[in-house]
Scaffold this active site. Structure first.
Site, short mmCIF file in Angstrom:
data_model
loop_
_atom_site.label_atom_id
_atom_site.label_comp_id
_atom_site.label_asym_id
_atom_site.label_seq_id
_atom_site.Cartn_x
_atom_site.Cartn_y
_atom_site.Cartn_z
N CYS A 132 8.57 -1.68 -11.45
CA CYS A 132 9.91 -1.33 -10.97
C CYS A 132 10.92 -2.15 -11.77
O CYS A 132 11.85 -2.73 -11.21
CB CYS A 132 10.06 -1.53 -9.47
SG CYS A 132 9.69 -3.18 -8.87
N ASP A 144 0.28 -1.13 -10.63
CA ASP A 144 1.70 -1.28 -10.29
C ASP A 144 1.97 -2.78 -10.35
O ASP A 144 1.93 -3.48 -9.35
CB ASP A 144 1.97 -0.70 -8.90
CG ASP A 144 3.45 -0.71 -8.55
OD1 ASP A 144 4.27 -1.02 -9.42
OD2 ASP A 144 3.78 -0.43 -7.38
N GLY A 198 0.77 -1.24 0.00
CA GLY A 198 0.00 0.00 0.00
C GLY A 198 0.80 1.29 0.00
O GLY A 198 0.24 2.35 0.25
N GLY A 199 2.08 1.23 -0.32
CA GLY A 199 2.90 2.44 -0.30
C GLY A 199 2.38 3.51 -1.22
O GLY A 199 2.30 4.70 -0.84
N LYS A 200 2.02 3.15 -2.45
CA LYS A 200 1.52 4.16 -3.40
C LYS A 200 0.11 4.59 -3.03
O LYS A 200 -0.25 5.77 -3.21
CB LYS A 200 1.59 3.61 -4.82
CG LYS A 200 3.02 3.42 -5.33
CD LYS A 200 3.04 2.96 -6.77
CE LYS A 200 4.48 2.84 -7.27
NZ LYS A 200 5.26 1.81 -6.54
#
Length: 392
Positions: free
Chosen positions: A341, A288, A231-233
């Protein structure tokens, strides 16, 4: 523990990793089985292990073997040390260096060995990165910086820096994103600081923050983070005032997200796969996608050695499936964002081209790439919009 004993422990851990176990799991198990080791010992052993894995081929070449012992022999030599001073056979130290453990000079090594890459990956990396190939691969051999994201929902950059400094954590702004801070002193203290506990900052790579900053999200924007993971983004987008819904094919990856959102002072709804059709449409759908992680191999170096051509093809199929499934969740006039990434064109430009061939109503409006030469991890972002004449 003595420096020699730390090397012996790293050899033990590396042998387990080379046999197929996950490095983090092995390090955790080693620490539990060796309670006498202090935090400084555990940190030093971890650094030895990850440094050797980043430079596995060159360490093995110079150390004479692709084993834990060979990698550590090579690591000591590449660092300019004398293995004979550590490999003494004394108590808790590795056995003395044998006559057949001289290794080879790195100057005589093939390019893939010098750059610590699997042979099969050199051509696609060269094709993907062009003139940047060698410097980028060199950067992947070194440790990644530690970055923090200042949580705009709770603090200004100056406030966060001051709070961290009070507890001995020094930082400096990073040009990749307005919210990005690079930790320059005492990175291992971050998670114990008040600034972290109270949600003023989150651990997040600077290039990952740059991806979020490039997305059209703000107050009132309805966003679906389709592959949310930890959940970083989602947290970064929610901090900008967006109404964020998080989804992941494996809900267990999101298990910490509610607590992280609470700490950050934002609201993030989670939705299961079967509930997506009834969740409505979104102004922004961010995919992502699962990928090789090649842009982040400084942080997860074992993944570099476990990637195979077959796995890369499988990832491309997964990426295509995600785009085809998620595009129908975009509202008219909305944006479909695809991010990885990865440094490989096979997972980036080519995946987007394949999607557009299968769904020609979608047009590419922007694409960007970041590499470790920019300071953060390697990332790719493509933003697409549906032709307004095409019915949703």
């Amino acid at each position: 523990m003595t420096p020699a004993a730390r090397i012996a422990a790293a050899i033990e851990v590396l042998d387990a990793v080379l046999a197929g176990e996950a490095a983090e799991k092995v390090l955790t198990g080693w620490a539990r089985g060796h309670r006498f080791a202090g935090s400084g010992d555990r940190a030093a052993i971890r650094d030895h292990v990850f440094d050797a894995l980043r430079c596995r081929r060159s360490c093995a070449w110079v150390g004479g073997a692709d084993t834990g012992r060979g990698l550590m022999l090579g690591a000591v030599r590449l660092a300019g040390g004398a293995p004979e001073e550590m490999f003494t056979g004394a108590r808790f130290a590795p056995a003395p260096v044998g006559a057949d453990e001289g290794g080879e000079s790195l100057e005589d090594a093939p390019e893939a060995v010098r750059l610590d890459m699997p042979d099969w990956l050199m051509p696609p990396m060269a094709e993907s990165l062009g003139d940047d190939c060698t410097p980028v691969l060199e950067a992947l051999r070194r440790r990644a910086p530690v970055f923090l994201r200042v949580n705009a929902a709770k603090a200004e950059v100056a406030e966060a820096r001051a709070a961290l400094a009070e507890e001995g954590v020094s930082t400096r702004p990073h040009p990749l994103a307005e919210t990005a801070l690079e930790v320059t002193e005492n990175p291992r203290r971050v998670q114990g600081t008040r600034a972290y506990r109270e949600g003023l900052v989150e651990l997040q790579d600077a290039a990952s923050q740059a991806v979020c900053a490039a997305l059209p999200a703000g107050p009132g924007t309805r966003v679906l983070d389709y592959c949310a993971g930890g959940g970083g983004k989602a947290l970064a987008l929610a901090a900008r005032g967006a109404e964020v819904v998080a989804h992941d094919a494996d809900p267990r990856r999101m298990r910490d997200l509610p607590e992280r959102a609470r700490r950050a002072g934002v609201r993030i709804e989670t939705v299961a796969t079967e509930a997506l059709p009834s969740a409505g449409r979104f102004d922004l759908v961010l995919c992502d996608a699962p990928c090789s992680g090649s842009g982040a191999w400084r942080r997860s170096p074992e993944a570099k050695w476990r990637l195979t051509p077959a796995r890369l093809r499988e990832l491309q199929e997964i990426q295509m499936d995600i785009l085809l499934r998620s595009c129908d969740l975009v509202a008219p006039g909305g944006t479909l964002a695809y991010a990885t990434c990865s440094l490989l064109a096979a997972e980036n430009d080519r995946t987007v081209a394949a999607f557009r061939a299968a769904a020609p109503a979608w047009r590419l409006v922007d694409q960007r790439r970041w590499t470790p030469r920019d300071g953060g991890d390697g990332f790719y972002l493509a933003q697409l919009m549906r032709d307004e004449t095409d019915p949703p």
